[in-house]
Write a protein that holds these residues in place. Structure first.
Motif, PDB file in Angstrom:
ATOM      1  N   LEU A  36       0.826  -1.212   0.000  1.00  0.00           N
ATOM      2  CA  LEU A  36       0.000   0.000   0.000  1.00  0.00           C
ATOM      3  C   LEU A  36       0.855   1.255   0.000  1.00  0.00           C
ATOM      4  CD1 LEU A  36      -2.747  -0.996   2.564  1.00  0.00           C
ATOM      5  CD2 LEU A  36      -3.091  -0.569   0.140  1.00  0.00           C
ATOM      6  N   ARG A  37       1.974   1.192   0.655  1.00  0.00           N
ATOM      7  CA  ARG A  37       2.874   2.334   0.747  1.00  0.00           C
ATOM      8  C   ARG A  37       3.718   2.504  -0.511  1.00  0.00           C
ATOM      9  NH1 ARG A  37       5.932   5.074   4.733  1.00  0.00           N
ATOM     10  NH2 ARG A  37       6.112   7.046   3.649  1.00  0.00           N
ATOM     11  N   GLY A  38       3.989   1.399  -1.213  1.00  0.00           N
ATOM     12  CA  GLY A  38       4.794   1.471  -2.428  1.00  0.00           C
ATOM     13  C   GLY A  38       6.267   1.226  -2.191  1.00  0.00           C
ATOM     14  N   LYS A  39       6.620   0.650  -1.051  1.00  0.00           N
ATOM     15  CA  LYS A  39       8.029   0.446  -0.714  1.00  0.00           C
ATOM     16  C   LYS A  39       8.686  -0.652  -1.538  1.00  0.00           C
ATOM     17  CE  LYS A  39       9.048   2.214   3.583  1.00  0.00           C
ATOM     18  NZ  LYS A  39       9.616   1.954   4.873  1.00  0.00           N
ATOM     19  N   HIS A  40       7.915  -1.445  -2.243  1.00  0.00           N
ATOM     20  CA  HIS A  40       8.469  -2.500  -3.083  1.00  0.00           C
ATOM     21  C   HIS A  40       8.925  -1.974  -4.446  1.00  0.00           C
ATOM     22  CE1 HIS A  40       4.328  -2.043  -4.301  1.00  0.00           C
ATOM     23  NE2 HIS A  40       4.590  -2.703  -5.418  1.00  0.00           N
ATOM     24  N   LYS A  41       8.620  -0.734  -4.761  1.00  0.00           N
ATOM     25  CA  LYS A  41       8.951  -0.148  -6.058  1.00  0.00           C
ATOM     26  C   LYS A  41      10.309   0.549  -6.001  1.00  0.00           C
ATOM     27  CE  LYS A  41       4.204   0.816  -7.409  1.00  0.00           C
ATOM     28  NZ  LYS A  41       3.292   1.844  -7.875  1.00  0.00           N
ATOM     29  N   PRO A  42      11.056   0.521  -7.079  1.00  0.00           N
ATOM     30  CA  PRO A  42      12.332   1.257  -7.100  1.00  0.00           C
ATOM     31  C   PRO A  42      12.144   2.767  -7.134  1.00  0.00           C
ATOM     32  CG  PRO A  42      11.940   0.194  -9.203  1.00  0.00           C
ATOM     33  CD  PRO A  42      10.861  -0.270  -8.286  1.00  0.00           C
ATOM     34  N   THR A  43      10.936   3.230  -7.467  1.00  0.00           N
ATOM     35  CA  THR A  43      10.662   4.665  -7.532  1.00  0.00           C
ATOM     36  C   THR A  43      10.023   5.190  -6.255  1.00  0.00           C
ATOM     37  OG1 THR A  43       8.540   4.194  -8.567  1.00  0.00           O
ATOM     38  CG2 THR A  43      10.398   4.623 -10.032  1.00  0.00           C
ATOM     39  N   PHE A  44      10.179   4.466  -5.143  1.00  0.00           N
ATOM     40  CA  PHE A  44       9.552   4.876  -3.876  1.00  0.00           C
ATOM     41  C   PHE A  44      10.157   6.174  -3.366  1.00  0.00           C
ATOM     42  CE2 PHE A  44       9.889   4.903   0.796  1.00  0.00           C
ATOM     43  CZ  PHE A  44       8.548   5.023   1.103  1.00  0.00           C
ATOM     44  N   ALA A  45       9.300   7.037  -2.877  1.00  0.00           N
ATOM     45  CA  ALA A  45       9.719   8.262  -2.200  1.00  0.00           C
ATOM     46  C   ALA A  45       8.812   8.439  -0.989  1.00  0.00           C
ATOM     47  CB  ALA A  45       9.602   9.466  -3.118  1.00  0.00           C
ATOM     48  N   PRO A  46       9.370   8.724   0.192  1.00  0.00           N
ATOM     49  CA  PRO A  46       8.538   8.798   1.394  1.00  0.00           C
ATOM     50  C   PRO A  46       7.533   9.943   1.403  1.00  0.00           C
ATOM     51  CG  PRO A  46      10.823   9.327   1.896  1.00  0.00           C
ATOM     52  CD  PRO A  46      10.778   8.896   0.474  1.00  0.00           C
ATOM     53  N   ASN A 112      -0.631   9.962   8.881  1.00  0.00           N
ATOM     54  CA  ASN A 112      -0.751  11.250   8.195  1.00  0.00           C
ATOM     55  C   ASN A 112      -1.639  11.057   6.966  1.00  0.00           C
ATOM     56  OD1 ASN A 112       0.925   9.947   6.356  1.00  0.00           O
ATOM     57  ND2 ASN A 112       2.755  11.016   7.023  1.00  0.00           N
ATOM     58  N   THR A 113      -1.695  12.046   6.083  1.00  0.00           N
ATOM     59  CA  THR A 113      -2.586  11.959   4.934  1.00  0.00           C
ATOM     60  C   THR A 113      -2.169  10.857   3.965  1.00  0.00           C
ATOM     61  OG1 THR A 113      -1.318  13.692   3.838  1.00  0.00           O
ATOM     62  CG2 THR A 113      -3.294  14.365   5.022  1.00  0.00           C
ATOM     63  N   ILE A 114      -0.893  10.582   3.856  1.00  0.00           N
ATOM     64  CA  ILE A 114      -0.446   9.507   2.964  1.00  0.00           C
ATOM     65  C   ILE A 114      -0.948   8.158   3.480  1.00  0.00           C
ATOM     66  CG2 ILE A 114       1.586   8.253   2.145  1.00  0.00           C
ATOM     67  CD1 ILE A 114       2.999  10.931   1.907  1.00  0.00           C
ATOM     68  N   GLY A 115      -0.874   7.940   4.781  1.00  0.00           N
ATOM     69  CA  GLY A 115      -1.363   6.696   5.361  1.00  0.00           C
ATOM     70  C   GLY A 115      -2.864   6.541   5.216  1.00  0.00           C
ATOM     71  N   ARG A 116      -3.603   7.633   5.388  1.00  0.00           N
ATOM     72  CA  ARG A 116      -5.059   7.574   5.276  1.00  0.00           C
ATOM     73  C   ARG A 116      -5.505   7.318   3.846  1.00  0.00           C
ATOM     74  NH1 ARG A 116      -4.381  11.428   9.279  1.00  0.00           N
ATOM     75  NH2 ARG A 116      -4.447  13.183   7.827  1.00  0.00           N
ATOM     76  N   THR A 117      -4.845   7.933   2.877  1.00  0.00           N
ATOM     77  CA  THR A 117      -5.221   7.673   1.486  1.00  0.00           C
ATOM     78  C   THR A 117      -4.743   6.295   1.035  1.00  0.00           C
ATOM     79  OG1 THR A 117      -3.252   8.834   0.706  1.00  0.00           O
ATOM     80  CG2 THR A 117      -5.298  10.079   0.796  1.00  0.00           C
ATOM     81  N   SER A 118      -3.665   5.796   1.602  1.00  0.00           N
ATOM     82  CA  SER A 118      -3.204   4.443   1.279  1.00  0.00           C
ATOM     83  C   SER A 118      -4.225   3.413   1.749  1.00  0.00           C
ATOM     84  CB  SER A 118      -1.861   4.151   1.940  1.00  0.00           C
ATOM     85  OG  SER A 118      -0.868   4.993   1.435  1.00  0.00           O
ATOM     86  N   LEU A 119      -4.835   3.650   2.881  1.00  0.00           N
ATOM     87  CA  LEU A 119      -5.803   2.707   3.435  1.00  0.00           C
ATOM     88  C   LEU A 119      -7.065   2.609   2.576  1.00  0.00           C
ATOM     89  CD1 LEU A 119      -5.760   0.892   5.922  1.00  0.00           C
ATOM     90  CD2 LEU A 119      -7.138   2.590   7.097  1.00  0.00           C
ATOM     91  N   THR A 120      -7.361   3.640   1.769  1.00  0.00           N
ATOM     92  CA  THR A 120      -8.536   3.582   0.903  1.00  0.00           C
ATOM     93  C   THR A 120      -8.341   2.599  -0.251  1.00  0.00           C
ATOM     94  OG1 THR A 120      -7.782   5.421  -0.474  1.00  0.00           O
ATOM     95  CG2 THR A 120      -9.185   5.955   1.427  1.00  0.00           C
ATOM     96  N   ARG A 121      -7.102   2.211  -0.525  1.00  0.00           N
ATOM     97  CA  ARG A 121      -6.808   1.254  -1.596  1.00  0.00           C
ATOM     98  C   ARG A 121      -6.773  -0.190  -1.092  1.00  0.00           C
ATOM     99  NH1 ARG A 121      -3.099   5.257  -2.614  1.00  0.00           N
ATOM    100  NH2 ARG A 121      -1.410   3.965  -1.792  1.00  0.00           N
ATOM    101  N   LEU A 122      -7.205  -0.420   0.131  1.00  0.00           N
ATOM    102  CA  LEU A 122      -7.221  -1.755   0.715  1.00  0.00           C
ATOM    103  C   LEU A 122      -8.635  -2.323   0.687  1.00  0.00           C
ATOM    104  CD1 LEU A 122      -5.822  -4.006   2.459  1.00  0.00           C
ATOM    105  CD2 LEU A 122      -6.594  -2.707   4.438  1.00  0.00           C
TER     106      LEU A 122
END
Length: 142
Positions: A36-46, A112-122
């Motif tokens: 959900l966070r995108g940490k598996h991608k090589p283009t990840f940015a926090p 934060n807002t990134i975590g809340r919007t990530s949870l909508t994709r679950l």
């Protein structure tokens, strides 16, 4: 060499299915939070929301290891004085297994807002069937 900064238009979101049957709840939740966070991608940015969509099936068959099923408690407050409620995880896993999985994943995402919007994709399902067949999700093995 400059640091890569992903933009909102450059992000492509894939769909993944995780089967939780017979796997520890925390391991499944950690892997789902990572996707959900995108940490598996090589283009990840926090600072950017570059995660994917995650579908979890068979949440009712996830396993709590050790004595957590009988000893671990879920606490919540109703908002009234003295109304702290507690429920055993054995009861929660029997009645609301999708809630238990969602709560575990929510705790692993940033507050934060990134975590809340990530949870909508679950999407969490208690059985083996899901409604996102049109998105052609790929199975995620870990």
């Amino acid at each position: 060499m400059s640091t890569y900064m992903p933009k909102a238009g450059d992000i492509t979101r894939a769909w993944y299915v995780i089967d939780a049957a017979g796997k520890p709840l925390g391991r499944v939740a950690a892997e789902a939070a990572r996707l959900l966070r995108g940490k598996h991608k090589p283009t990840f940015a926090p600072h950017a929301d570059c995660g994917d969509h995650v579908i979890i099936i068979n949440a009712a068959q996830a396993v709590l290891t050790g004595g957590k099923l009988d000893k671990k408690m879920y606490y919540h407050h109703t908002g009234y004085i003295g109304n702290m409620k507690k429920v055993k995880y054995s009861t929660l896993m029997r009645e609301k297994p999708a809630f238990v999985m969602t709560k575990a994943i929510k705790g692993m995402l940033p507050a934060n807002t990134i975590g809340r919007t990530s949870l909508t994709r679950l999407r969490v399902y208690t059985g083996a069937e899901h409604e996102q067949a049109a998105q052609k999700p790929t199975e995620w093995k870990f």
